[in-house]
Structures are given as structure tokens and as C-alpha cells.
Design an enzyme around this catalytic site. Structure first.
Site, PDB file in Angstrom:
ATOM      1  N   ASP A  67      44.609  34.755  42.168  1.00 37.23           N
ATOM      2  CA  ASP A  67      43.539  34.859  41.335  1.00 37.23           C
ATOM      3  C   ASP A  67      43.483  34.521  40.132  1.00 37.23           C
ATOM      4  O   ASP A  67      44.603  33.836  39.356  1.00 37.23           O
ATOM      5  CB  ASP A  67      43.192  36.577  41.340  1.00 37.23           C
ATOM      6  CG  ASP A  67      44.141  37.438  41.393  1.00 37.23           C
ATOM      7  OD1 ASP A  67      45.352  36.628  40.883  1.00 37.23           O
ATOM      8  OD2 ASP A  67      44.370  38.407  41.741  1.00 37.23           O
ATOM      9  N   ASP A 136      43.073  51.364  42.680  1.00 36.33           N
ATOM     10  CA  ASP A 136      42.121  51.571  43.455  1.00 36.33           C
ATOM     11  C   ASP A 136      42.237  51.071  44.905  1.00 36.33           C
ATOM     12  O   ASP A 136      41.291  50.677  45.695  1.00 36.33           O
ATOM     13  CB  ASP A 136      40.516  51.141  43.126  1.00 36.33           C
ATOM     14  CG  ASP A 136      40.883  49.625  42.591  1.00 36.33           C
ATOM     15  OD1 ASP A 136      41.605  49.048  43.129  1.00 36.33           O
ATOM     16  OD2 ASP A 136      39.868  49.158  41.812  1.00 36.33           O
ATOM     17  N   HIS A 138      43.135  47.859  45.551  1.00 36.14           N
ATOM     18  CA  HIS A 138      42.511  46.240  45.732  1.00 36.14           C
ATOM     19  C   HIS A 138      43.792  45.522  45.833  1.00 36.14           C
ATOM     20  O   HIS A 138      44.966  45.828  45.277  1.00 36.14           O
ATOM     21  CB  HIS A 138      41.748  45.767  44.361  1.00 36.14           C
ATOM     22  CG  HIS A 138      42.718  45.699  43.144  1.00 36.14           C
ATOM     23  ND1 HIS A 138      42.187  46.356  42.031  1.00 36.14           N
ATOM     24  CD2 HIS A 138      43.676  45.054  42.826  1.00 36.14           C
ATOM     25  CE1 HIS A 138      42.960  46.045  41.123  1.00 36.14           C
ATOM     26  NE2 HIS A 138      43.960  45.308  41.461  1.00 36.14           N
ATOM     27  N   GLU A 143      38.194  44.318  44.917  1.00 35.39           N
ATOM     28  CA  GLU A 143      37.871  45.733  44.752  1.00 35.39           C
ATOM     29  C   GLU A 143      37.325  46.162  46.090  1.00 35.39           C
ATOM     30  O   GLU A 143      36.713  45.733  46.889  1.00 35.39           O
ATOM     31  CB  GLU A 143      36.847  45.400  43.561  1.00 35.39           C
ATOM     32  CG  GLU A 143      37.456  44.875  42.369  1.00 35.39           C
ATOM     33  CD  GLU A 143      38.374  46.013  41.480  1.00 35.39           C
ATOM     34  OE1 GLU A 143      39.173  46.605  42.166  1.00 35.39           O
ATOM     35  OE2 GLU A 143      38.423  45.665  40.410  1.00 35.39           O
TER      36      GLU A 143
END
Ligand code: F6R
Length: 260
Positions: A67, A136, A138, A143
Site C-alpha cells: 500500500d 481493527d 485490517h 479496513e
């Protein structure tokens, strides 16, 4: 899914480096999927040391990073391009034309994402994908509620992720809210997965990933469907696992050749 609990992040990173080194011995032209963030920093240091000792050769390796922030030029100190060159690429012998990192400054993002997917296919697919994990759940920057079959595309970061990653930015810089990330479907096509997680901050998302239900609310839980996923944890990241003792006994009972 194989869960490996190591005493601390140092030993977890050494083990991950051995797994990558063994892959390169079997397949010197392997394609590696790479991650940024705090978690893989020790692993990159370990790989650099192995390279300097002549134990590992990256000259035929191809890499694809997961990313990059949208809007940051490659030379911005908080960009993942900069991170990768500073922390890994400039210290080892991967030819520049074999390194691929999403370009956050590109104008036509959809066209770039399609080309990135194509480049992965043209390279023969990713042999080993390195992953960290967000609080979270990810992976990459997929996400919660990301499509579990998504491909490389633009995504919006959640508040928690923005806070966690803010430390890489100078005070006067604003952290971009958008990123280009490989999709979950892209990650799942890799031949093998190596997810690293260290520290109590990751304990909850790791328990959900390993022992919770498969759900888009915890993107990493999709790894339950991957046939060759190793999850390397330190003791702190393993604190919420109900079957930790079983994972430990299983790994300890393996002969050396099966451990890497
Ligand atoms: C980074 C990436 C992210 C990180 C995750 C954990 O390329 O894809 O999924 O792996 O946000 O970050 P750290 O390691 O900083 O806790």
C-alpha cells in the site's frame, strides 16, 4: 492457519527472516509481497544482516508492496516508498526494476491499480505475502467491511488507523485519509502468508482473526480460508487466544525442518 507464539518481537522477527531465507533458498527468484509499519522493522533489519553476512541473495527477487498514501510523492519522508528504501531496499541487492510499490502521486488511480494487479500476475503471482495487522483487524489498508474479494484500489482510512499511523508524519504534515492498497482477494491469491503481530495492542484483533468468526468486520479473519497462513506472535499479542497452549505445544513438537 498456523499460530506460532514466540517469547518476544525479536525472536518472532528472526523466525520470520528464516522462513523468508528458506523460501529464497528453494526459489531464488521468489516474488515477495511486503508490508510497512512498525511491525516488520526488525525483520527487515534481520534480512539486511543476513544479506551482509552473505547468507541470503535478493538479486533475483521481485517485490510488491501492499500500500501507499494517496497524494504523497515517492520521496516524501512519510511515504511508504521512502520507508521501504530507507529501511530495506537501499541495504540489499534487489534490482530497482524488480521493486514495485503503489505510486500515491499517480493521476489515474483506477488505471494504476489495474496495472498493479497485472504486474503481479505477469511476475507469476506472489509466493509469500508479509502482513502486519491493524487494531481493527485490517490487512493492507483493507479496513473493516472491505469486500473480502477486493482487488487493488483506493480506500479511505478509519479514525483509529489514522491515529496509529500519525507518528510517521511531522506535526505540520496532515496524514492523507486515502490510500492505494492491494485488495483482500489479491492478498488471498498469494502462495503463502506470513502475518506478524507484536504487543498487547494487537491481542484483540489477533483473537478475532484466529478464533473469531470469518467476517468482513475483521478483514484478517479471511486468512482462516488460506491453506498456508502462518501467524507469528509475541506473548503479548497472544494474550487473548483461548487455545494458546495448544498452538505452543503443536509448534514445539515440530521437527526443525517443519518449523521454517
Ligand atoms: C502496512 C500495512 C498495514 C500495517 C498495519 C500495522 O503496509 O499494510 O496493514 O501492517 O497497519 O501497522 P504497524 O505494524 O505499524 O502496527
Amino acid at each position: 492457519m498456523e499460530v506460532i507464539i514466540q517469547p518476544d518481537p525479536g525472536s518472532g522477527s528472526v523466525l520470520a527472516a528464516q522462513i523468508i531465507s528458506n523460501l529464497l533458498k528453494r526459489k531464488p527468484n521468489a516474488v515477495l509481497g511486503l508490508a510497512t509499519g512498525n511491525t516488520p522493522l526488525r525483520l527487515y533489519k534481520e534480512l539486511i544482516d543476513m544479506y551482509k553476512r552473505g547468507e541470503i541473495d535478493f538479486s533475483r527477487v521481485t517485490t510488491f508492496n501492499l500500500d501507499e498514501y494517496v497524494g504523497l510523492p515517492c520521496d516524501h519522508p512519510a511515504s511508504y516508498n521512502y520507508f521501504m528504501y530507507e529501511n530495506f531496499f537501499k541495504h540489499v541487492n534487489i534490482p530497482k526494476n524488480q521493486i514495485h510499490i503503489p505510486d500515491g502521486a499517480v493521476e489515474d488511480i483506477p488505471a494504476f491499480c489495474l496495472a498493479y494487479e497485472q504486474a503481479i500476475k505477469d511476475a507469476g503471482g506472489i509466493d509469500l505475502q508479509l502482513l502486519g495487522i491493524g487494531r481493527d483487524g485490517h490487512i493492507g489498508f483493507n479496513e473493516p467491511v472491505s469486500s473480502l474479494s477486493s482487488r487493488t484500489r483506493i480506500k479511505t482510512l478509519m479514525e483509529q488507523t489514522l491515529k496509529d499511523n500519525e507518528t510517521f508524519f511531522e506535526r505540520e504534515d496532515h496524514i492523507p485519509h486515502h490510500v492505494i492498497t492491494m485488495g483482500i482477494g489479491t492478498v488471498m491469491e498469494s502462495g503463502s502468508i506470513l502475518l506478524l503481530a507484536f504487543g498487547t495492542g494487537k491481542a484483540h484483533s489477533i483473537a478475532q482473526t484466529v478464533e473469531g468468526p470469518l467476517t468482513a468486520m475483521v478483514p484478517a479473519s479471511i486468512l482462516q480460508l488460506h491453506p498456508h497462513a502462518k501467524i507469528i506472535l509475541d506473548k503479548d499479542a497472544a494474550t487473548h487466544l483461548s487455545r494458546a497452549a495448544y498452538y505452543q505445544t503443536t509448534y514445539d513438537g515440530k521437527p526443525d525442518w517443519q518449523k521454517f
